[in-house]
Design a protein around this motif. Structure first.
Motif, PDB file in Angstrom:
ATOM      1  N   PRO A   1       0.083   6.113 -13.644  1.00  0.00           N
ATOM      2  CA  PRO A   1      -1.086   6.896 -14.048  1.00  0.00           C
ATOM      3  C   PRO A   1      -1.844   7.421 -12.832  1.00  0.00           C
ATOM      4  O   PRO A   1      -1.788   6.842 -11.739  1.00  0.00           O
ATOM      5  N   ARG A   2      -2.571   8.485 -13.026  1.00  0.00           N
ATOM      6  CA  ARG A   2      -3.256   9.194 -11.943  1.00  0.00           C
ATOM      7  C   ARG A   2      -4.152   8.286 -11.111  1.00  0.00           C
ATOM      8  O   ARG A   2      -4.206   8.398  -9.898  1.00  0.00           O
ATOM      9  N   HIS A   3      -4.897   7.401 -11.716  1.00  0.00           N
ATOM     10  CA  HIS A   3      -5.828   6.532 -10.990  1.00  0.00           C
ATOM     11  C   HIS A   3      -5.268   5.111 -10.951  1.00  0.00           C
ATOM     12  O   HIS A   3      -5.709   4.241 -11.680  1.00  0.00           O
ATOM     13  N   THR A   4      -4.297   4.899 -10.088  1.00  0.00           N
ATOM     14  CA  THR A   4      -3.688   3.579  -9.944  1.00  0.00           C
ATOM     15  C   THR A   4      -4.146   2.984  -8.628  1.00  0.00           C
ATOM     16  O   THR A   4      -4.074   3.629  -7.584  1.00  0.00           O
ATOM     17  N   GLU A   5      -4.624   1.753  -8.682  1.00  0.00           N
ATOM     18  CA  GLU A   5      -5.087   1.042  -7.488  1.00  0.00           C
ATOM     19  C   GLU A   5      -4.151  -0.118  -7.204  1.00  0.00           C
ATOM     20  O   GLU A   5      -3.432  -0.579  -8.086  1.00  0.00           O
ATOM     21  N   LEU A   6      -4.225  -0.599  -5.977  1.00  0.00           N
ATOM     22  CA  LEU A   6      -3.501  -1.807  -5.594  1.00  0.00           C
ATOM     23  C   LEU A   6      -4.541  -2.834  -5.164  1.00  0.00           C
ATOM     24  O   LEU A   6      -5.312  -2.595  -4.233  1.00  0.00           O
ATOM     25  N   ILE A   7      -4.585  -3.958  -5.872  1.00  0.00           N
ATOM     26  CA  ILE A   7      -5.514  -5.041  -5.565  1.00  0.00           C
ATOM     27  C   ILE A   7      -4.698  -6.322  -5.408  1.00  0.00           C
ATOM     28  O   ILE A   7      -4.047  -6.766  -6.360  1.00  0.00           O
TER      29      ILE A   7
ATOM     30  N   GLU B   1      -2.284  -4.007   3.942  1.00  0.00           N
ATOM     31  CA  GLU B   1      -0.986  -3.694   3.329  1.00  0.00           C
ATOM     32  C   GLU B   1      -0.891  -4.070   1.850  1.00  0.00           C
ATOM     33  O   GLU B   1       0.007  -3.607   1.154  1.00  0.00           O
ATOM     34  N   ARG B   2      -1.824  -4.874   1.334  1.00  0.00           N
ATOM     35  CA  ARG B   2      -1.768  -5.318  -0.071  1.00  0.00           C
ATOM     36  C   ARG B   2      -2.940  -4.829  -0.927  1.00  0.00           C
ATOM     37  O   ARG B   2      -3.020  -5.161  -2.093  1.00  0.00           O
ATOM     38  N   ASN B   3      -3.834  -4.023  -0.322  1.00  0.00           N
ATOM     39  CA  ASN B   3      -5.018  -3.554  -1.048  1.00  0.00           C
ATOM     40  C   ASN B   3      -5.279  -2.081  -0.756  1.00  0.00           C
ATOM     41  O   ASN B   3      -5.479  -1.704   0.401  1.00  0.00           O
ATOM     42  N   ARG B   4      -5.295  -1.295  -1.818  1.00  0.00           N
ATOM     43  CA  ARG B   4      -5.565   0.131  -1.705  1.00  0.00           C
ATOM     44  C   ARG B   4      -6.359   0.570  -2.939  1.00  0.00           C
ATOM     45  O   ARG B   4      -5.840   1.217  -3.847  1.00  0.00           O
ATOM     46  N   PRO B   5      -7.644   0.192  -2.989  1.00  0.00           N
ATOM     47  CA  PRO B   5      -8.472   0.578  -4.132  1.00  0.00           C
ATOM     48  C   PRO B   5      -8.845   2.058  -4.080  1.00  0.00           C
ATOM     49  O   PRO B   5      -8.796   2.688  -3.019  1.00  0.00           O
TER      50      PRO B   5
ATOM     51  N   ALA C   1       0.809  -1.216   0.000  1.00  0.00           N
ATOM     52  CA  ALA C   1       0.000   0.000   0.000  1.00  0.00           C
ATOM     53  C   ALA C   1       0.843   1.268   0.000  1.00  0.00           C
ATOM     54  O   ALA C   1       0.552   2.218  -0.725  1.00  0.00           O
ATOM     55  N   GLU C   2       1.907   1.298   0.793  1.00  0.00           N
ATOM     56  CA  GLU C   2       2.727   2.509   0.861  1.00  0.00           C
ATOM     57  C   GLU C   2       3.490   2.783  -0.428  1.00  0.00           C
ATOM     58  O   GLU C   2       3.917   3.908  -0.680  1.00  0.00           O
ATOM     59  N   ASP C   3       3.649   1.756  -1.289  1.00  0.00           N
ATOM     60  CA  ASP C   3       4.349   1.953  -2.560  1.00  0.00           C
ATOM     61  C   ASP C   3       3.607   2.915  -3.488  1.00  0.00           C
ATOM     62  O   ASP C   3       4.239   3.585  -4.308  1.00  0.00           O
ATOM     63  N   LEU C   4       2.298   3.001  -3.368  1.00  0.00           N
ATOM     64  CA  LEU C   4       1.536   3.888  -4.263  1.00  0.00           C
ATOM     65  C   LEU C   4       1.976   5.339  -4.129  1.00  0.00           C
ATOM     66  O   LEU C   4       1.938   6.095  -5.103  1.00  0.00           O
ATOM     67  N   ASP C   5       2.376   5.746  -2.947  1.00  0.00           N
ATOM     68  CA  ASP C   5       2.817   7.127  -2.738  1.00  0.00           C
ATOM     69  C   ASP C   5       4.218   7.380  -3.277  1.00  0.00           C
ATOM     70  O   ASP C   5       4.679   8.519  -3.295  1.00  0.00           O
ATOM     71  N   ARG C   6       4.903   6.327  -3.704  1.00  0.00           N
ATOM     72  CA  ARG C   6       6.276   6.458  -4.209  1.00  0.00           C
ATOM     73  C   ARG C   6       6.356   6.183  -5.708  1.00  0.00           C
ATOM     74  O   ARG C   6       7.432   5.889  -6.215  1.00  0.00           O
TER      75      ARG C   6
END
Length: 194
Positions: free
Chosen positions: A29-35, A81-85, A19-24
């Motif tokens: 692309p602007r709308h990136t999710e983590l599933i 920690e593995r999901n940030r929709p 989840a914290e990787d999205l901020d790095r």
């Protein structure tokens, strides 16, 4: 044709993305999710119907929300920690922080997803299950029925951590939770061309 951005193909560790990787990932692309540890890039053009409906619903909910409730757009929810929709609309009780990039599930009262052809499977099944497992009390999935929005409303059954259908609304939607809401879904849609 524009040049494709340099997208991260491999996660920084063998366990995948967190989840914290999205901020790095400024190049994502602007709308990136983590599933489930995988990055989901939402790079397709947004349909006018979808964007208009999300805007109108945002305004309608903001007008009815109590002072301690915020209606957001384009904010992820850190389920674990593995999901940030990134839902179309999260309705939260989180205190305003202009630098914050996500909400915690316990702060989220309602999640709204407006279904697009590209996100239909995730919105109808994957996110429905994940939001329930995270304890988010209310979920709305809005479908396009010949240009008219149809709101499928779900409420969390806490003992099972699963959503129970609470109704399908076409003409009018009145709900007492998470706060008193009254909408006419058809009035939220873009006007039809004649």
């Amino acid at each position: 044709m524009t040049e494709r951005p340099d997208l991260p193909l491999c996660p920084p560790r063998t366990e995948g993305w967190f989840a914290e990787d999205l901020d790095r990932l400024p190049q994502a692309p602007r709308h990136t999710e983590l599933i489930d540890g995988d990055l989901v890039f939402m790079v397709w053009p947004q349909r006018w119907w979808h964007g208009h409906l999300v805007t109108m619903l945002t305004v309608a909910l903001m007008e009815q929300a109590p002072a301690d409730v915020r209606v957001g757009r384009e904010m992820t929810i850190k389920l674990d920690e593995r999901n940030r929709p990134e839902p179309d609309l999260p309705v939260t009780t989180a205190a305003f922080d202009g630098d914050r990039t996500w909400s915690a599930p316990e702060e989220v009262q309602l999640v709204v997803e407006v279904v697009s052809p590209e996100s239909a499977h995730r919105d109808r099944t994957v996110k429905l299950r994940k939001y329930a497992e995270a304890g988010i009390p209310h979920y709305w999935c809005i479908e396009d029925e010949d240009g008219a929005p149809v709101v499928h409303v779900y409420e969390l059954d806490r003992p099972t951590r699963a959503y129970a259908p609470a109704g399908i609304f076409r003409d009018s939607l009145t709900r007492p939770v998470p706060f008193p809401i009254s909408l006419e879904p058809a009035k939220l849609a873009p006007p039809r061309r004649t």
